[in-house]
Design a protein around this motif. Structure first.
Motif, mmCIF file in Angstrom:
data_model
loop_
_atom_site.group_PDB
_atom_site.id
_atom_site.type_symbol
_atom_site.label_atom_id
_atom_site.label_comp_id
_atom_site.label_asym_id
_atom_site.label_seq_id
_atom_site.Cartn_x
_atom_site.Cartn_y
_atom_site.Cartn_z
ATOM 1 N N ASP A 1 -32.234 -36.551 -10.921
ATOM 2 C CA ASP A 1 -31.295 -37.609 -11.274
ATOM 3 C C ASP A 1 -30.470 -37.933 -10.039
ATOM 4 O OD1 ASP A 1 -29.897 -39.389 -12.846
ATOM 5 O OD2 ASP A 1 -28.611 -37.867 -13.760
ATOM 6 N N LYS B 1 -38.688 -28.279 -18.685
ATOM 7 C CA LYS B 1 -38.530 -29.689 -18.321
ATOM 8 C C LYS B 1 -37.682 -29.736 -17.054
ATOM 9 C CE LYS B 1 -39.474 -31.218 -22.741
ATOM 10 N NZ LYS B 1 -40.662 -31.785 -23.128
ATOM 11 N N ARG C 1 -35.928 -32.060 -14.326
ATOM 12 C CA ARG C 1 -35.470 -33.448 -14.230
ATOM 13 C C ARG C 1 -34.767 -33.676 -12.891
ATOM 14 N NH1 ARG C 1 -35.910 -34.515 -19.659
ATOM 15 N NH2 ARG C 1 -35.278 -32.898 -21.094
ATOM 16 N N THR D 1 -31.209 -31.972 -9.337
ATOM 17 C CA THR D 1 -32.372 -31.464 -10.056
ATOM 18 C C THR D 1 -31.888 -30.447 -11.071
ATOM 19 O OG1 THR D 1 -33.770 -31.772 -8.113
ATOM 20 C CG2 THR D 1 -34.597 -30.301 -9.829
#
Length: 162
Positions: free
Chosen positions: A86, A82, A84, A94
């Motif tokens: 932000d 996963k 992500r 990241t």
């Protein structure tokens, strides 16, 4: 739904953090995976870039992870990747997380002793008595014992080291 399954090999970078959540136990730790390559100019192995992953384990895997892993141990983690992004305090971040399906020690670096986790106490069904394996069907002792059974009961011979 397609998921990206990965197998990451590295070392435990942080002590696993265990939490009891409403949905069940959860544990997380950071995994450091460093590429190594042979530098022909220096004639030596050289460390490359280190990737860090946050590994998440749930339910029984979380309990076993917290009880089994410590910082610096070599591990192999398989799970769903996963990635992500932000924004924190105006900066873009990241992170790469692995939702673990399996975690184990990397036995290329040492040995590990497996212990089955205890099961929680539940209402037990009445147990049946164990059959007497020493007596052949019909009640008479087995007159022709299997030689493989006798070999299996002998202790293993000590290995000679040279």
């Amino acid at each position: 739904m397609n998921e990206t399954m990965v197998c990451a090999v590295g070392r435990v970078a942080t002590q696993p953090v265990y939490r009891e959540m409403a949905s069940g136990p959860s544990a997380r730790f950071r995994l450091a995976a460093t590429a190594r390559y042979w530098d022909r100019e220096k004639n030596t192995w050289t460390d490359g870039h280190t990737n860090f992953f946050t590994v998440w384990a749930n339910r029984q895997l979380a309990t076993n992870t917290a009880a089994s892993l410590t910082v610096g141990e070599p591990v192999i983690v398989q799970g769903r990747l996963k990635v992500r992004t932000d924004v924190r305090e105006g900066q873009s971040w990241t992170s790469a997380d692995i939702d673990a399906v399996a975690i184990g020690h990397d036995l290329a670096w040492g040995t590990s002793a497996f212990r089955r986790a205890g099961k929680p106490e539940t209402a037990s069904a009445p147990t049946q008595p164990e059959p007497n394996w020493e007596t052949a069907p019909g009640g008479s002792p087995d007159r022709n014992p299997d030689p493989m059974d006798a070999a299996a009961q002998r202790p293993p011979a000590a290995a000679a080291l040279t």
